[in-house]
Design an enzyme around this catalytic site. Structure first.
Site: not given
Ligand code: UT7
Length: 329
Positions: A256, A116, A286
């Site tokens: 993020h 990520c 996500n």
């Protein structure tokens, strides 16, 4: 002559058409819209449907949009860097495929895997190429097809992820705008808390690894959550402190998008209000390396020249990091 500072000069992105809603997930696993919304902030995500379509399909679209918007000849691109943990193949790299498909015939290309945090890692790498003085135009893309490694029978994780790709063009500038500072960290303490265990050289694919579910994403959500809050908020606060920035100096936090609660904790620590937080987790979930550039893509119209942005990420590994940049257009 001033120092060469890398600046973002364009943003491109792509998300697939198929919308996987919380309601559809309710049909697939024991879950409900209320749990997903309150625990994560996610309402829907995009899924790349279709046989034999990999991450590169989305990254090519993002790169082509980037080139078109900036009026850049693909032959002038010096490097294509792709952050991904869901490459089309182990090799050739996804960046290799994408650069060729987009006509970037004079570009070096490679993938970077930092989960990520991948986009910030790749952006800092591209920035260093620009700082060297030897490279003028670099495309940095975050792209992941998370649906390819998601177990849609596991309610702990299948509600979290979506597919997407987005990226930026970076070029040299001498006007003081652009990438000012970066902090990148890693610690393999997270090795067994969030991983894809099978398919690599430790657990090559066998019938047994497939039966044991080793080729799907796994995380111990609660443990990862604690590390994520501490590390992402910590690194964002650290970069502000060392650049003498207060909450009021920041135009946007670009976080993020793993969980709205982690994003809120980071914003609180930075003392920036919700109106200054880029948020699209409700629409895309996500998307791993794509979340931060997808935020820039969605908010591009709202940004003004000189705006101070703080990028911050935390993910598998663990990896984490933040970047302070001044928007250039
Ligand atoms: O992006 C890379 C890094 N990753 C992250 O930053 C993710 C960090 N972790 C998280 O965001 C959160 O931990 C999750 C969203 C993954 C989970 O939220 P949580 O508040 O930590 O929930 P939990 O895993 O502790 O589960 C709480 C309860 C459990 O039930 P019991 O044991 O309390 O009876 C779960 O079984 O919620 C249950 N649960 C669900 N219920 C309905 C877990 N998943 C679901 C679900 N629907 N989809």
């Amino acid at each position: 002559m001033g120092a060469i500072v890398p600046v973002i000069t364009a943003v491109g992105g792509y998300v697939p058409d198929y919308v996987l809603t919380n309601q559809e997930l309710e049909e697939m696993v024991e879950t409900n819209d209320e749990w997903i919304t309150t625990r994560t902030g996610i309402k829907e995500r995009r899924i790349l449907k279709g046989e034999k379509l990999g991450t590169s399909v989305m990254a090519v679209k993002a790169l082509k949009q980037l080139l078109e918007k900036s009026g850049t000849d693909p032959k002038d691109i010096d490097a294509v860097l792709i952050a991904t943990i869901t490459p089309d193949y182990f090799f050739p790299t996804t960046a290799n495929l994408v650069a060729t498909e987009a006509g970037c015939v004079n570009a070096l290309s490679f993938d970077m895997a930092a989960a990520c945090s991948g986009f910030i890692y790749a952006l800092e790498t591209g920035a260093n190429y620009i700082r060297s003085g030897n490279y003028k135009k670099i495309a940095v893309i975050g792209a992941d097809k998370m649906s390819g490694i998601t177990n849609y029978k596991d309610r702990n994780s299948c509600i979290l992820f979506g597919d997407g790709a987005a990226g930026v063009l970076i070029e040299p500038s001498e006007d003081g705008l652009g990438i000012q500072d970066t902090i990148l960290r890693s610690d393999a303490v997270g090795k067994e808390l969030i991983y894809l265990k099978g398919g690599g050289s430790v657990n090559p694919p066998t019938h047994e690894t497939i039966d044991a579910g080793l080729h799907n994403f796994y995380q111990d959500g609660k443990s990862v959550f604690k590390y994520a809050v501490t590390s992402m908020a910590g690194v964002a606060a650290e970069i502000m402190k060392r650049n003498h920035l207060k909450g009021e100096d920041i135009a946007y936090l670009v976080p993020h998008q793993a969980n709205k609660r982690i994003i809120d904790a980071t914003a609180n620590r930075m003392e920036v209000g919700p109106e200054k937080v880029m948020l699209n987790i409700q629409r895309y979930g996500n998307t791993t390396a794509a979340t931060i550039p997808l935020c820039l893509w969605d908010y591009e119209d709202k940004l003004k020249k000189g705006d101070n942005l703080i990028l911050a990420a935390f993910g598998g590994g663990f990896t984490w990091g933040s970047m302070y940049l001044r928007w250039a257009y």
